[in-house]
Design a protein around this motif. Structure first.
Motif, PDB file in Angstrom:
ATOM      1  N   ASN A 171       0.850  -1.182   0.000  1.00  0.00           N
ATOM      2  CA  ASN A 171       0.000   0.000   0.000  1.00  0.00           C
ATOM      3  C   ASN A 171       0.886   1.231   0.000  1.00  0.00           C
ATOM      4  N   CYS A 172       0.840   1.998  -1.077  1.00  0.00           N
ATOM      5  CA  CYS A 172       1.760   3.124  -1.232  1.00  0.00           C
ATOM      6  C   CYS A 172       1.597   4.149  -0.121  1.00  0.00           C
ATOM      7  N   TYR A 173       2.712   4.582   0.473  1.00  0.00           N
ATOM      8  CA  TYR A 173       2.609   5.585   1.537  1.00  0.00           C
ATOM      9  C   TYR A 173       2.339   6.985   0.990  1.00  0.00           C
ATOM     10  N   ALA A 229       0.866   0.165  -7.850  1.00  0.00           N
ATOM     11  CA  ALA A 229       0.081   0.613  -6.689  1.00  0.00           C
ATOM     12  C   ALA A 229       0.370   2.086  -6.395  1.00  0.00           C
ATOM     13  N   GLY A 230       1.622   2.479  -6.537  1.00  0.00           N
ATOM     14  CA  GLY A 230       1.989   3.879  -6.315  1.00  0.00           C
ATOM     15  C   GLY A 230       1.343   4.811  -7.317  1.00  0.00           C
ATOM     16  N   GLY A 264      -1.319   6.771  -5.372  1.00  0.00           N
ATOM     17  CA  GLY A 264      -0.651   8.035  -5.057  1.00  0.00           C
ATOM     18  C   GLY A 264      -0.615   8.995  -6.235  1.00  0.00           C
ATOM     19  N   GLY A 265      -0.149   8.493  -7.376  1.00  0.00           N
ATOM     20  CA  GLY A 265       0.045   9.361  -8.529  1.00  0.00           C
ATOM     21  C   GLY A 265      -1.225  10.019  -9.016  1.00  0.00           C
ATOM     22  N   GLU A 299       9.118   9.814  -6.648  1.00  0.00           N
ATOM     23  CA  GLU A 299       9.439   8.631  -7.455  1.00  0.00           C
ATOM     24  C   GLU A 299       8.238   7.693  -7.524  1.00  0.00           C
ATOM     25  N   CYS A 300       7.558   7.542  -6.380  1.00  0.00           N
ATOM     26  CA  CYS A 300       6.431   6.601  -6.309  1.00  0.00           C
ATOM     27  C   CYS A 300       5.277   7.031  -7.215  1.00  0.00           C
TER      28      CYS A 300
END
Lengths: 310, 48
Positions: A48-50, A159-160, A164-165, B43-44
């Motif tokens: 799970n992306c922080y 997932a990121g 997130g993105g 980066e993520c």
């Protein structure tokens, strides 16, 4: 059939609860901000992306790379300790019940789309990704300050990009100006992953997930495990037919690919398969003791024979 | 895998995990994780 439905619903509820617990700060999606509290020094067991606005815990794979890529440390004892502890306790139960991205993939697979079977060789890609992108690159490729980048997060992790993105770029117009080829690469990987998950059950888990690779290696020794009572088993093969991870529980009950979903145990007509912390199957335990006793007796016989002959 | 051997490996792995966790936190890895997790990881999210 009813038991199978109950089992599936129970697992989905646990998965949803885990998703909610891992991503409890839902209101941050509208604000475009991240949770910055002290809980973020602790890792969630699943992927799970922080940088997900809702995330309340850190990603173990991201954290592993962050520490080993830092100028102070070469590896993270803290994160490896966490992964070993979770892995030896639960193995890939985490993948089957606690991983938010795993739940996302399972929901995608339910969408009507042509389904295909994955060639088994692709499963080894995740070990290459673990060794090369997660362990080696953050340590070996560093800048002038000795800081390495989280290579898996930067070049691969869908997932990121998804968690997130997309949310952050939609709420931060200033970030959108810096979109370049890396974002294009990551979006391509995300789209391919989504297409893969539409046609192959848990495509990312099977082929790309380095966290699944780690927990899978610990499946063999995990305390939560699968046992098959070979005295009850009639070799009907219902367990291997129903397994969506393409595991044969009879041949390899603690396979690195088994996510402990429990469907094989439910479908077994003889209830020969057990999942849990205890070896609840007494016949299986007794047969193991018998094997050990016979082996010891065999060794004693050889030793006695040698003594008498000398 | 013989049951006794598996039990031994489990115990050793649990001890190793505990030692790693405590050592890692003692040497200050917690703040490194926290610092990374509370800031947007460019980066993520695909911005390098």
């Amino acid at each position: 059939m009813i038991n199978m439905t109950k089992s599936i619903i129970k697992r989905k509820l646990i998965q949803l609860a885990a998703f909610g617990f891992t991503n409890s700060h839902i209101t941050n999606f509208t604000k475009g901000s991240l949770y910055k509290g002290p809980w973020k020094q602790f890792c969630s067991p699943g992927l799970n992306c922080y940088s997900c606005p809702a995330a309340g815990l850190a990603c173990p794979i991201g954290s592993l790379q962050a520490v080993s890529g830092s100028s102070e440390f070469q590896t993270s004892f803290y994160i490896w300790g966490f992964l070993l502890a979770v892995g030896v306790l639960l193995g890939r139960f985490v993948c089957g019940f606690l991983c938010p991205f795993g739940l996302f993939q399972e929901l995608l697979y339910k969408i009507p789309f042509p389904k295909v079977k994955l060639w088994k060789g692709f499963r080894y890609i995740k070990y290459f990704i673990l060794i090369f992108f997660v362990i080696l690159l953050p340590v070996l490729v560093v800048n002038y300050m000795g800081i390495g980048k989280p290579a898996f997060c930067q070049y691969i992790c869908p997932a990121g990009t998804l968690e997130g993105g997309i949310p952050l770029l939609s709420t931060h117009p200033e970030l959108r100006k810096t979109i370049g080829s890396l974002f294009t690469l990551k979006m391509t990987i995300l789209v391919l992953t989504i297409l893969g998950c539409l046609s192959i059950y848990r495509f990312f888990c099977k082929t790309l997930c380095p966290l699944g690779a780690i927990y899978g290696l610990l499946n063999r020794i995990s305390i939560y495990h699968l046992t098959v009572n070979t005295n009850e088993c009639t070799n009907c093969k219902k367990c291997s037919h129903i397994c969506k991870m393409d595991v044969n529980p009879l041949e390899n009950p603690n396979s690195a690919e088994c996510i402990r979903c429990g469907e094989c145990a439910v479908v077994c007509p003889k209830h020969a398969i057990n999942l849990g912390f205890k070896s609840s199957n007494k016949k299986n335990v007794d047969s193991l003791v018998l094997v050990e006793t016979v082996q010891k007796a065999g060794l004693e016989k050889i030793v006695n024979k040698n003594i008498h002959s000398s | 895998m013989i049951a006794k051997n598996k039990c031994r490996i489990q115990i050793v792995t649990c001890i190793l995990a505990t030692v790693f966790l405590i050592y890692g936190l003692w040497r200050g890895e917690g703040p490194v994780v926290l610092n990374k997790a509370i800031n947007i990881c460019l980066e993520c999210i695909g911005l390098g």
